[in-house]
Design a protein around this motif. Structure first.
Motif, PDB file in Angstrom:
ATOM      1  N   ARG A 523       0.854  -1.195   0.000  1.00 23.30           N
ATOM      2  CA  ARG A 523       0.000   0.000   0.000  1.00 23.30           C
ATOM      3  C   ARG A 523       0.883   1.237   0.000  1.00 23.30           C
ATOM      4  O   ARG A 523       2.006   1.222   0.503  1.00 23.30           O
ATOM      5  CB  ARG A 523      -0.895   0.052   1.235  1.00 23.30           C
ATOM      6  CG  ARG A 523      -2.044  -0.886   1.222  1.00 23.30           C
ATOM      7  CD  ARG A 523      -3.207  -0.400   0.376  1.00 23.30           C
ATOM      8  NE  ARG A 523      -4.272  -1.387   0.375  1.00 23.30           N
ATOM      9  CZ  ARG A 523      -4.223  -2.541  -0.307  1.00 23.30           C
ATOM     10  NH1 ARG A 523      -3.169  -2.821  -1.053  1.00 23.30           N
ATOM     11  NH2 ARG A 523      -5.205  -3.405  -0.236  1.00 23.30           N
ATOM     12  N   ARG A 524       0.325   2.309  -0.560  1.00 25.07           N
ATOM     13  CA  ARG A 524       1.074   3.558  -0.622  1.00 25.07           C
ATOM     14  C   ARG A 524       0.361   4.604   0.220  1.00 25.07           C
ATOM     15  O   ARG A 524      -0.865   4.668   0.256  1.00 25.07           O
ATOM     16  CB  ARG A 524       1.159   4.028  -2.074  1.00 25.07           C
ATOM     17  CG  ARG A 524       1.805   5.366  -2.280  1.00 25.07           C
ATOM     18  CD  ARG A 524       2.196   5.520  -3.738  1.00 25.07           C
ATOM     19  NE  ARG A 524       1.051   5.289  -4.612  1.00 25.07           N
ATOM     20  CZ  ARG A 524       0.273   6.274  -5.074  1.00 25.07           C
ATOM     21  NH1 ARG A 524       0.507   7.519  -4.749  1.00 25.07           N
ATOM     22  NH2 ARG A 524      -0.745   5.994  -5.873  1.00 25.07           N
ATOM     23  N   ASP A 528      -1.259  11.876  -2.510  1.00 32.62           N
ATOM     24  CA  ASP A 528      -2.085  11.480  -3.653  1.00 32.62           C
ATOM     25  C   ASP A 528      -3.024  10.335  -3.309  1.00 32.62           C
ATOM     26  O   ASP A 528      -4.153  10.288  -3.762  1.00 32.62           O
ATOM     27  CB  ASP A 528      -1.202  11.037  -4.829  1.00 32.62           C
ATOM     28  CG  ASP A 528      -0.295  12.168  -5.281  1.00 32.62           C
ATOM     29  OD1 ASP A 528      -0.793  13.296  -5.372  1.00 32.62           O
ATOM     30  OD2 ASP A 528       0.891  11.906  -5.529  1.00 32.62           O
ATOM     31  N   SER A 529      -2.525   9.391  -2.497  1.00 23.16           N
ATOM     32  CA  SER A 529      -3.343   8.210  -2.217  1.00 23.16           C
ATOM     33  C   SER A 529      -4.257   8.429  -1.010  1.00 23.16           C
ATOM     34  O   SER A 529      -5.170   7.670  -0.772  1.00 23.16           O
ATOM     35  CB  SER A 529      -2.451   6.988  -1.974  1.00 23.16           C
ATOM     36  OG  SER A 529      -1.709   7.156  -0.792  1.00 23.16           O
ATOM     37  N   MET A 530      -4.005   9.474  -0.236  1.00 19.16           N
ATOM     38  CA  MET A 530      -4.794   9.709   0.982  1.00 19.16           C
ATOM     39  C   MET A 530      -5.754  10.882   0.792  1.00 19.16           C
ATOM     40  O   MET A 530      -5.745  11.835   1.550  1.00 19.16           O
ATOM     41  CB  MET A 530      -3.862  10.014   2.169  1.00 19.16           C
ATOM     42  CG  MET A 530      -2.940   8.883   2.541  1.00 19.16           C
ATOM     43  SD  MET A 530      -3.819   7.495   3.271  1.00 19.16           S
ATOM     44  CE  MET A 530      -3.367   6.190   2.155  1.00 19.16           C
ATOM     45  N   ASP A 534     -11.051   9.418   5.504  1.00 19.06           N
ATOM     46  CA  ASP A 534     -10.785   8.251   6.341  1.00 19.06           C
ATOM     47  C   ASP A 534      -9.661   7.366   5.823  1.00 19.06           C
ATOM     48  O   ASP A 534      -9.294   6.402   6.474  1.00 19.06           O
ATOM     49  CB  ASP A 534     -12.051   7.395   6.461  1.00 19.06           C
ATOM     50  CG  ASP A 534     -13.147   8.135   7.189  1.00 19.06           C
ATOM     51  OD1 ASP A 534     -12.801   8.972   8.053  1.00 19.06           O
ATOM     52  OD2 ASP A 534     -14.328   7.889   6.896  1.00 19.06           O
ATOM     53  N   SER A 535      -9.130   7.680   4.636  1.00 20.40           N
ATOM     54  CA  SER A 535      -8.189   6.729   4.051  1.00 20.40           C
ATOM     55  C   SER A 535      -6.934   6.570   4.908  1.00 20.40           C
ATOM     56  O   SER A 535      -6.373   5.490   5.011  1.00 20.40           O
ATOM     57  CB  SER A 535      -7.830   7.127   2.610  1.00 20.40           C
ATOM     58  OG  SER A 535      -7.654   8.503   2.501  1.00 20.40           O
ATOM     59  N   TYR A 536      -6.506   7.655   5.556  1.00 19.87           N
ATOM     60  CA  TYR A 536      -5.329   7.608   6.412  1.00 19.87           C
ATOM     61  C   TYR A 536      -5.553   6.620   7.556  1.00 19.87           C
ATOM     62  O   TYR A 536      -4.767   5.707   7.796  1.00 19.87           O
ATOM     63  CB  TYR A 536      -5.060   9.012   6.948  1.00 19.87           C
ATOM     64  CG  TYR A 536      -3.835   9.165   7.794  1.00 19.87           C
ATOM     65  CD1 TYR A 536      -2.563   9.159   7.227  1.00 19.87           C
ATOM     66  CD2 TYR A 536      -3.940   9.333   9.172  1.00 19.87           C
ATOM     67  CE1 TYR A 536      -1.437   9.312   8.002  1.00 19.87           C
ATOM     68  CE2 TYR A 536      -2.814   9.489   9.961  1.00 19.87           C
ATOM     69  CZ  TYR A 536      -1.568   9.484   9.373  1.00 19.87           C
ATOM     70  OH  TYR A 536      -0.458   9.638  10.155  1.00 19.87           O
ATOM     71  N   ARG A 537      -6.688   6.817   8.242  1.00 21.60           N
ATOM     72  CA  ARG A 537      -7.026   5.966   9.364  1.00 21.60           C
ATOM     73  C   ARG A 537      -7.174   4.505   8.932  1.00 21.60           C
ATOM     74  O   ARG A 537      -6.679   3.591   9.590  1.00 21.60           O
ATOM     75  CB  ARG A 537      -8.340   6.472   9.965  1.00 21.60           C
ATOM     76  CG  ARG A 537      -8.669   5.907  11.323  1.00 21.60           C
ATOM     77  CD  ARG A 537     -10.087   6.263  11.701  1.00 21.60           C
ATOM     78  NE  ARG A 537     -10.249   7.699  11.938  1.00 21.60           N
ATOM     79  CZ  ARG A 537     -10.910   8.186  12.974  1.00 21.60           C
ATOM     80  NH1 ARG A 537     -11.431   7.388  13.863  1.00 21.60           N
ATOM     81  NH2 ARG A 537     -11.045   9.479  13.127  1.00 21.60           N
ATOM     82  N   MET A 556       4.572  11.345   5.597  1.00 19.50           N
ATOM     83  CA  MET A 556       3.363  10.918   6.286  1.00 19.50           C
ATOM     84  C   MET A 556       3.608   9.693   7.166  1.00 19.50           C
ATOM     85  O   MET A 556       2.929   9.505   8.165  1.00 19.50           O
ATOM     86  CB  MET A 556       2.314  10.558   5.243  1.00 19.50           C
ATOM     87  CG  MET A 556       1.021  11.277   5.423  1.00 19.50           C
ATOM     88  SD  MET A 556      -0.110  10.758   4.147  1.00 19.50           S
ATOM     89  CE  MET A 556      -0.663  12.350   3.611  1.00 19.50           C
ATOM     90  N   ILE A 557       4.546   8.828   6.775  1.00 18.69           N
ATOM     91  CA  ILE A 557       4.785   7.622   7.574  1.00 18.69           C
ATOM     92  C   ILE A 557       6.020   7.746   8.451  1.00 18.69           C
ATOM     93  O   ILE A 557       6.369   6.831   9.169  1.00 18.69           O
ATOM     94  CB  ILE A 557       4.920   6.355   6.688  1.00 18.69           C
ATOM     95  CG1 ILE A 557       6.069   6.506   5.702  1.00 18.69           C
ATOM     96  CG2 ILE A 557       3.637   6.052   5.971  1.00 18.69           C
ATOM     97  CD1 ILE A 557       6.371   5.225   4.936  1.00 18.69           C
TER      98      ILE A 557
END
Ligand code: ZN
Ligand code: ZN
Length: 743
Positions: A523-524, A528-530, A534-537, A556-557
């Motif tokens: 997963r990325r 762009d992907s978040m 809720d996608s982050y969570r 972000m990570i």
């Protein structure tokens, strides 16, 4: 004693001066220092903040205040004092500072509390009445069945949802007098649906115990206490010290602010504070940029009314209107996101130190990688330094291996994204069902589109940077201004079919990893992907529960996440931060490597980190490899001393910009000439130069850099010089004191 007759106010608009108004007798009771008022200004009226009350004034043509906005003063005397300091230090009009201090929803007072209808039982209904009702109006009887079981008032919407009945039935029952309906204000609590399980203090190890003791001594005698710098390696349990220090603060009847970088203000972080202090529901208020206007209104009033006693928030939470402030914690104090990049260009950590001093509070700065500024202050005995050198639960520091990409390139003949060593390490993690994080500080697929025939690159028309290719969106995009363009089939310059993609970002890393490890779940995580709220969570949850094998991401990570099953971290390219034209490039690289490496081995299995680089012998990389902060600090400080940069001096950067290149340059030269006349020799003034990022959002940019130790004096001289210099209408000059963004 008679009421004061005049009020001195700061109007919300930029006029660079304070004005006096008459306090009408009928408003006198309601107006205090910090009140918001509406006053006549020129031909119209304007909103303003009262900063002092006067018995007399020399001003002429005094007009009366028109109205008071809101019920109570919104700014304390201390916060007004802080605004004045910020205005002077950051070389910025006080009305601009005030705008930052008060959220717009409070300044305008247009949003109010959310109202909801609440049902309470009025007179008791007898069994006979209920039976009668059941025959004549079965739905009303059904509603009353639910009402008699209530223990207290209940929101109407909730009652109707439970019973599947409608509003008409509710009103009919109200008419019969069995229930009453009232409008009540309710808080829009973004965490209302979550349950926080109370957590108890954790047992501290001996280093933590010693550190907490010092913090508590400071809390007992805050007037004499110095700011505390808590330097603890990743995983050393700094947060537990914050939590217990807050506990002591509350026990002394005082309040606390915890600043966290916006990117680290995750549900996980909020939960740690909310669950530790869950005894009263409103104890913890949370402030961040994703709140709705209504939620911000409610959180702010919860703090202002004294119901919330702990505020957890990003940068601007440093202005939280808490009374009786006892402690400000600044977590990850080295984070550059504490610096606001628009006026007022303040640094929340530095404002925290000043506010704590004004309020007689203790300030606790925590980090695994102190900023040069804070560590230098500690070495100068201005700050008190506390060290945590061990990870809690005896976890070991990860083993850091350097991969020389120059050798790798010779071996593989091409510039591979994953070196052979990193690839082998990932394979072994997949076999053992352990998790991997791959970090690259650059999003997109390819970072530029070049023509191999004529050499032309696709640049952004508004900015002097190349457009990044995003394969998912199948477009080129500018990461600075957001401009997007279609991908040309042929070179627009020479019409040949010779376009090549160069450089890579996270999107390509993800694709590459998927190709090499087809059976792994990849997963990325980047901007762009978040895109969904809720996608982050969701992604973090999937990662924590082991549903993802490899997580690819940007900064972000990198921050504060804690995953016990991550035993491998790969830094795809450590050189990205290192080669920025910025004197802090080495510092940022050291911090980033240490922070990202810190994500590995937070559980029982020791972690391993692979750092891929073309410059394996760079000091930032070598010191990070050996977890040697002190060595790194000495070496970096010597470099800063040689070039007279912070922390030994302050820097002030003026950026002059205009859509018209010639006018921007001419204005920059004029400003520099005037500054040269105004500044004494102790200040270093560089000649105006085109900014490294020459063009941004269609504006040409020039830089004037100043350095000096006496920052208040320098700020004052710069302000005075600029105020006397009218610039052409389409030229703008921005002053950035203690600048972090030098591009
Ligand atoms: Zn071409
Ligand atoms: Zn652009």
């Amino acid at each position: 004693m008679s009421n004061p007759s005049y009020a001195r106010v700061i109007i919300d608009r930029s006029i660079h001066r304070e004005l006096d108004y008459l306090v009408p007798e009928m408003l006198a009771e309601k107006i205090g220092i910090g009140s918001r008022v509406r006053v006549p200004f020129r031909e119209k009226s304007a909103l303003a903040t009262v900063v002092s009350l006067l018995d007399e004034t020399d001003a002429t043509g005094i007009r009366p205040i028109e109205a008071v906005v809101g019920d109570k003063p919104v700014l304390s005397l201390k916060l007004i004092e802080l605004s004045r300091w910020m205005s002077a230090y950051y070389c910025c009009p006080i009305e601009t500072v005030m705008r930052s201090l008060l959220p717009q929803v409070i300044r305008r007072a247009e949003v109010g509390w959310k109202k909801q209808l609440v049902v309470s039982a009025a007179k008791p209904i007898t069994p006979e009445e209920l039976e009668k009702l059941r025959r004549r109006a079965p739905r009303q009887a059904e509603l009353m069945d639910a009402v008699v079981k209530l223990n207290g008032p209940i929101p109407a919407a909730q009652l109707l949802r439970q019973t599947s009945l409608d509003n008409q039935t509710l009103r009919a029952v109200e008419k019969r007098g069995w229930i009453t309906l009232n409008e009540e204000a309710v808080a829009r609590d973004p965490h209302a649906d979550e349950v926080f399980i109370a957590s108890a203090n954790l047992v501290l190890n001996s280093e933590q115990t010693a550190a907490l003791k010092v913090v508590e001594e400071s809390l007992a005698a805050p007037e004499q206490a110095k700011p505390i710098l808590l330097h603890g390696v990743t995983g050393s349990g700094k947060t537990e010290i914050y939590l217990q220090a807050i506990h002591s603060t509350l026990a002394r009847g005082r309040t606390a602010i915890v600043l966290v970088p916006e990117i680290s203000l995750t549900p996980q972080t909020v939960e740690r504070f909310k669950s530790r202090f869950s005894e009263a529901q409103d104890t913890v208020a949370v402030l961040h940029s994703h709140l709705s206007e209504g939620e911000r209104h409610d959180e702010w009033h919860k703090i202002h009314a004294g119901r919330a006693r702990i505020v957890v928030g990003a940068r601007s939470a440093v202005f939280a209107p808490l009374e009786n402030l006892g402690l400000i914690v600044v977590d990850e104090e080295h984070e550059t996101s504490y610096k606001q990049e628009e006026a007022p260009r303040y640094h929340a950590r530095d404002v925290a130190v000043v506010r704590a001093k004004m309020e007689g509070a203790v300030v606790l700065l925590g980090t695994a990688t102190p900023s040069l500024e804070s560590y230098h202050n500690a070495m100068q005995q201005k700050y008190r330094l506390l060290n945590l050198t061990e990870r809690v639960d005896n976890c070991q520091m990860p083993l850091i291996r350097i991969v020389d990409l120059r050798l790798e390139r010779r071996k593989q003949k091409v510039a591979a994204i994953l070196s052979e060593k990193l690839r082998a390490a990932i394979t072994s993690r997949l076999e053992k069902r352990e998790q991997t994080i791959l970090f690259l500080n650059r999003r997109g697929f390819s970072t530029s589109l070049l023509c191999s025939n004529c050499g032309e690159a696709r640049d952004c028309p508004n900015c002097s940077v190349a457009l990044t290719f995003h394969r998912g969106a199948a477009r080129l995009s500018c990461h600075l201004c957001g401009h997007t363009a279609a991908v040309p089939k042929k070179c627009p310059a020479c019409s040949q079919d010779t376009l090549i993609y160069a450089g890579f970002g996270t999107e390509k890393v993800e694709a590459n990893v998927n190709q090499i490890f087809p059976d792994a779940v990849v997963r990325r995580m980047d901007a762009d992907s978040m895109t969904r709220k809720d996608s982050y969570r969701e992604t973090l949850h999937a990662f924590r529960t082991g549903k993802i094998d490899i997580l690819v991401g940007t900064q972000m990570i990198a921050k504060g996440l804690h995953f016990p099953n991550v035993t491998l971290v790969g830094i795809i390219n450590a050189d990205l931060a290192l080669h920025m034209p910025d004197f802090r490039a080495g510092e940022r690289t050291f911090q980033l490597l240490t922070q990202v490496a810190g994500r590995a081995g937070r559980g029982e299995t020791p972690g391993e980190v692979f750092v891929q680089t073309y410059t394996p012998f760079s000091p930032s990389i070598q010191f990070a490899r050996h977890h040697d902060f002190a060595g790194y600090f000495q070496q970096e400080l010597e470099f800063r001393e040689r070039c007279e940069f912070p922390p030994l001096n302050h820097v002030v950067l003026i950026t002059v910009r205009s859509a018209h290149e010639g006018r921007a340059q001419l204005s920059a030269e004029t400003i520099a000439r005037r500054l040269k006349e105004a500044l004494p020799a102790e200040f270093i003034l560089s000649s105006p130069t085109p900014a490294p990022l020459e063009k941004l959002q269609g504006q040409f940019r020039f830089h004037i850099l100043m350095r000096g130790a006496a920052i208040m004096r320098l700020s004052r001289l710069v302000r005075a010089t600029l105020d006397k210099l009218p610039l052409p209408e389409d030229v703008f000059a921005a002053v950035d004191v203690d600048a972090y963004q030098l591009l």
